[in-house]
Design a protein around this motif. Structure first.
Motif, PDB file in Angstrom:
ATOM      1  N   GLY A 203      26.186  49.298 -37.110  1.00 48.14           N
ATOM      2  CA  GLY A 203      26.268  50.037 -35.950  1.00 48.14           C
ATOM      3  C   GLY A 203      25.107  50.586 -35.487  1.00 48.14           C
ATOM      4  N   PRO A 204      25.241  51.301 -34.190  1.00 45.66           N
ATOM      5  CA  PRO A 204      24.122  51.667 -33.589  1.00 45.66           C
ATOM      6  C   PRO A 204      23.649  53.297 -34.219  1.00 45.66           C
ATOM      7  CG  PRO A 204      26.148  52.274 -32.409  1.00 45.66           C
ATOM      8  CD  PRO A 204      26.479  51.430 -33.436  1.00 45.66           C
ATOM      9  N   GLU A 205      22.733  53.847 -33.671  1.00 48.88           N
ATOM     10  CA  GLU A 205      22.235  55.151 -34.498  1.00 48.88           C
ATOM     11  C   GLU A 205      23.266  55.887 -33.940  1.00 48.88           C
ATOM     12  OE1 GLU A 205      20.019  57.152 -36.294  1.00 48.88           O
ATOM     13  OE2 GLU A 205      19.337  54.956 -36.490  1.00 48.88           O
ATOM     14  N   MET A 206      23.865  56.992 -34.952  1.00 49.85           N
ATOM     15  CA  MET A 206      25.009  57.959 -34.590  1.00 49.85           C
ATOM     16  C   MET A 206      24.834  58.891 -35.895  1.00 49.85           C
ATOM     17  SD  MET A 206      28.252  55.558 -35.579  1.00 49.85           S
ATOM     18  CE  MET A 206      27.768  54.028 -35.301  1.00 49.85           C
TER      19      MET A 206
ATOM     20  N   GLN B 122      31.400  46.703 -32.195  1.00 52.09           N
ATOM     21  CA  GLN B 122      29.992  46.393 -32.573  1.00 52.09           C
ATOM     22  C   GLN B 122      29.927  46.254 -34.020  1.00 52.09           C
ATOM     23  OE1 GLN B 122      27.322  48.987 -30.823  1.00 52.09           O
ATOM     24  NE2 GLN B 122      25.472  48.207 -31.874  1.00 52.09           N
ATOM     25  N   ILE B 123      30.433  46.933 -34.989  1.00 50.60           N
ATOM     26  CA  ILE B 123      30.310  47.008 -36.302  1.00 50.60           C
ATOM     27  C   ILE B 123      30.863  45.770 -36.894  1.00 50.60           C
ATOM     28  CG2 ILE B 123      31.030  48.261 -38.622  1.00 50.60           C
ATOM     29  CD1 ILE B 123      30.893  51.055 -36.930  1.00 50.60           C
TER      30      ILE B 123
ATOM     31  N   HIS C 152      34.333  55.919 -37.907  1.00 51.94           N
ATOM     32  CA  HIS C 152      34.664  54.682 -37.552  1.00 51.94           C
ATOM     33  C   HIS C 152      34.804  53.675 -38.650  1.00 51.94           C
ATOM     34  CE1 HIS C 152      33.697  55.413 -33.385  1.00 51.94           C
ATOM     35  NE2 HIS C 152      32.649  55.880 -33.456  1.00 51.94           N
TER      36      HIS C 152
ATOM     37  N   VAL D  25      32.218  50.894 -30.335  1.00 50.65           N
ATOM     38  CA  VAL D  25      31.391  51.114 -31.506  1.00 50.65           C
ATOM     39  C   VAL D  25      31.648  50.447 -32.783  1.00 50.65           C
ATOM     40  CG1 VAL D  25      30.209  52.748 -32.894  1.00 50.65           C
ATOM     41  CG2 VAL D  25      30.272  53.417 -30.662  1.00 50.65           C
TER      42      VAL D  25
ATOM     43  N   GLN E 174      28.970  42.761 -35.956  1.00 51.70           N
ATOM     44  CA  GLN E 174      27.453  42.950 -36.775  1.00 51.70           C
ATOM     45  C   GLN E 174      27.986  42.184 -38.320  1.00 51.70           C
ATOM     46  OE1 GLN E 174      25.816  46.622 -37.163  1.00 51.70           O
ATOM     47  NE2 GLN E 174      24.293  45.990 -38.585  1.00 51.70           N
TER      48      GLN E 174
ATOM     49  N   SER F   3      23.621  50.844 -42.602  1.00 50.33           N
ATOM     50  CA  SER F   3      22.946  49.717 -41.612  1.00 50.33           C
ATOM     51  C   SER F   3      23.861  49.338 -40.587  1.00 50.33           C
ATOM     52  CB  SER F   3      22.481  48.732 -42.785  1.00 50.33           C
ATOM     53  OG  SER F   3      23.733  48.087 -43.165  1.00 50.33           O
TER      54      SER F   3
ATOM     55  N   ARG G  55      29.743  58.037 -38.132  1.00 52.58           N
ATOM     56  CA  ARG G  55      29.870  56.532 -38.472  1.00 52.58           C
ATOM     57  C   ARG G  55      30.947  56.613 -39.754  1.00 52.58           C
ATOM     58  NH1 ARG G  55      25.836  53.317 -38.456  1.00 52.58           N
ATOM     59  NH2 ARG G  55      24.348  55.231 -38.235  1.00 52.58           N
TER      60      ARG G  55
END
Length: 110
Positions: free
Chosen positions: A50-53, A31-32, A61, A28, A35, A48, A58
């Motif tokens: 990373g994925p939905e969490m 991924q951030i 992380h 995760v 992005q 906005s 969030r």
């Protein structure tokens, strides 16, 4: 006396390789970082990324990445803007970030 909204960020010379690698080892968090590296903006709102969490997940992380020196997290009005500290990482560990970002997702040693 109000609490400061500024967060601590390590100086480039204080970055520790194992801390950076640990921060980048989570899918995760990686991924951030990807992005932010690929995004059209220099900084993005923390919501906005990373994925939905859950918000707390969030925050965890983003805190891990910030404390390792990978991200900068600064207040901007009522939100926080997050940016990749590419210059600091490249100065301290030349080529590391590019190697991590260009590795295929899910790449592992055989």
């Amino acid at each position: 006396m109000p609490a400061s909204r500024d967060l601590d960020h390590p100086e480039p010379e204080d970055l520790v390789l194992t801390d950076v690698l640990f921060a980048l080892s989570d899918p995760v968090r990686l991924q951030i970082v990807r992005q932010l590296a690929q995004g059209p903006l220099v900084a993005m709102s923390c919501q906005s990324l990373g994925p939905e969490m859950a918000k707390s997940t969030r925050s965890h992380h983003l805190k891990t990445l910030r404390e390792a020196g990978v991200l900068s997290n600064v207040p901007h009005g009522r939100e926080r803007m997050v940016s990749l500290r590419r210059d600091a990482l490249d100065a301290r560990f030349p080529g590391l970030l590019d190697s991590v970002l260009t590795a295929p997702p899910g790449a592992r040693d055989q």
